[in-house]
Design an enzyme around this catalytic site. Structure first.
Site, PDB file in Angstrom:
ATOM      1  N   GLU A 182      -5.542  10.291   4.263  1.00 11.74           N
ATOM      2  CA  GLU A 182      -6.010  11.217   5.283  1.00 11.74           C
ATOM      3  C   GLU A 182      -5.066  12.397   5.434  1.00 11.74           C
ATOM      4  OE1 GLU A 182      -2.992   8.861   6.873  1.00 11.74           O
ATOM      5  OE2 GLU A 182      -4.978   7.924   6.748  1.00 11.74           O
ATOM      6  N   THR A 191     -10.146   2.945   6.323  1.00 10.36           N
ATOM      7  CA  THR A 191      -9.776   1.712   7.018  1.00 10.36           C
ATOM      8  C   THR A 191      -8.355   1.748   7.551  1.00 10.36           C
ATOM      9  OG1 THR A 191      -9.039   0.703   4.949  1.00 10.36           O
ATOM     10  CG2 THR A 191     -11.327   0.326   5.591  1.00 10.36           C
ATOM     11  N   ALA A 192      -7.644   2.854   7.334  1.00 11.14           N
ATOM     12  CA  ALA A 192      -6.247   2.954   7.759  1.00 11.14           C
ATOM     13  C   ALA A 192      -6.155   3.638   9.135  1.00 11.14           C
ATOM     14  CB  ALA A 192      -5.432   3.687   6.689  1.00 11.14           C
ATOM     15  N   TYR A 193      -5.434   4.760   9.209  1.00  9.28           N
ATOM     16  CA  TYR A 193      -5.233   5.457  10.480  1.00  9.28           C
ATOM     17  C   TYR A 193      -6.568   5.825  11.118  1.00  9.28           C
ATOM     18  CZ  TYR A 193      -2.920   8.793  13.663  1.00  9.28           C
ATOM     19  OH  TYR A 193      -2.450   9.468  14.758  1.00  9.28           O
ATOM     20  N   ASN A 194      -7.525   6.241  10.300  1.00  5.02           N
ATOM     21  CA  ASN A 194      -8.838   6.629  10.805  1.00  5.02           C
ATOM     22  C   ASN A 194      -9.498   5.509  11.602  1.00  5.02           C
ATOM     23  OD1 ASN A 194     -11.533   8.186  10.681  1.00  5.02           O
ATOM     24  ND2 ASN A 194     -12.018   6.298   9.582  1.00  5.02           N
ATOM     25  N   PHE A 195      -9.452   4.296  11.071  1.00  4.55           N
ATOM     26  CA  PHE A 195     -10.080   3.158  11.752  1.00  4.55           C
ATOM     27  C   PHE A 195      -9.341   2.830  13.047  1.00  4.55           C
ATOM     28  CE2 PHE A 195     -11.301  -1.539  11.655  1.00  4.55           C
ATOM     29  CZ  PHE A 195     -12.553  -1.297  12.197  1.00  4.55           C
ATOM     30  N   SER A 196      -8.013   2.969  13.020  1.00  6.49           N
ATOM     31  CA  SER A 196      -7.221   2.729  14.229  1.00  6.49           C
ATOM     32  C   SER A 196      -7.568   3.727  15.334  1.00  6.49           C
ATOM     33  CB  SER A 196      -5.728   2.810  13.907  1.00  6.49           C
ATOM     34  OG  SER A 196      -5.345   1.801  13.007  1.00  6.49           O
ATOM     35  N   ASP A 229       0.821  -1.212   0.000  1.00  5.45           N
ATOM     36  CA  ASP A 229       0.000   0.000   0.000  1.00  5.45           C
ATOM     37  C   ASP A 229       0.857   1.264   0.000  1.00  5.45           C
ATOM     38  OD1 ASP A 229      -2.375  -1.381  -0.036  1.00  5.45           O
ATOM     39  OD2 ASP A 229      -2.589  -1.413   2.141  1.00  5.45           O
ATOM     40  N   GLY A 230       1.988   1.228   0.716  1.00  4.63           N
ATOM     41  CA  GLY A 230       2.866   2.391   0.750  1.00  4.63           C
ATOM     42  C   GLY A 230       3.388   2.736  -0.630  1.00  4.63           C
TER      43      GLY A 230
END
Length: 256
Positions: free
Chosen positions: A116, A156-161, A43-44
């Site tokens: 984000e 689903t990335a930092y936001n979900f965490s 993904d990166g």
């Protein structure tokens, strides 16, 4: 290969090995001559590829194949039948955010964010932020570790965490999610229409320094940040029909 396509690979050993196999099996063109891109990595690397296209101002559809860890934005790796997969691939449009950050020194930096845009405290002291939506102050003082604005693709990335909501692709929504909020205690974020203009002012910026981050690019010691969707630069991701991004986003909500 039909239409001209470019091959890009992350510098990791698995991606480089796979790229060599693909170069021997198919014909490729330089990215300047391509109409589509095949990207090998995680993904990166996909985010890196998309940001490079935004900087070049030449946006091409990208079909990613996972040779990294999570590979949420990628398809499965496979050497055989690639032409048929590309011809059957489903396009998904992703609109990036435009983050305009102004530093305490008065410098302004405009950066795109595909996942984000976030504000984060730089020291052990909590940040104090004023949140404004469409010109109206909705939170005069948010005491927290930070706050972020996530797109559906990045939800689903930092936001979900950070316990933010997962947004279906195509929902035309943004997630505004606080990071470790202390005051007001009961505020856990908001779901906003994608046309929303979000302004965040750093209170006591000299005493409580805050950085602004657009995906992986950081601006230190900001005093204000403006975030809105950038519909002028839509990005296109290509997915196998059985691994469509909207399906994957939906299923993330049922993973324990």
């Amino acid at each position: 290969m039909g239409k001209p396509r470019a091959l890009l690979a992350s510098p990791t050993a698995p991606a480089q090995t796979a790229a060599e196999e693909l170069r021997q099996a198919y014909d490729w063109v330089p990215i300047e001559q391509a109409e589509e891109v095949v990207a090998l990595g995680g993904d990166g690397f996909m985010l890196q590829t998309l940001h490079a296209m935004l900087e070049r101002r030449r946006l091409l559809p990208v079909f990613g194949m996972n040779l990294g860890t999570v590979g949420f934005l990628m398809n499965d790796w496979g050497l055989d039948g690639l032409v048929q997969r590309l011809e059957r691939a489903r396009p998904f449009r992703v609109a990036p955010l435009a983050m305009t950050a102004t530093t305490v020194e008065g410098e302004t930096c405009v950066l795109p964010a595909i996942n984000e845009a976030s504000l984060l405290r730089e020291t052990r002291q909590t940040a104090k932020l004023e949140v404004t939506i469409n010109g109206r102050v909705v939170i005069p003082e948010l005491v927290c570790d930070g706050i972020l604005v996530a797109t559906p693709a990045g939800s689903t990335a930092y936001n979900f965490s950070a316990q933010g909501p997962i947004l279906p692709l195509g929902s035309a929504l943004l997630a505004l999610t606080p990071i470790s909020p202390f005051r007001p205690r009961r505020w856990r974020g908001a779901i906003l229409p994608e046309k929303t203009r979000i302004d965040i002012r750093v209170l006591e910026a000299d005493k409580r320094p805050v950085s602004a981050v657009a995906d992986q690019r950081e601006v230190r010691e900001v005093c204000s940040v403006h975030v809105e969707i950038d519909r002028m630069r839509d990005l296109t991701l290509l997915f196998d029909p059985e691994h469509a991004l909207d399906d994957r986003i939906t299923m993330e909500q049922f993973i324990a």
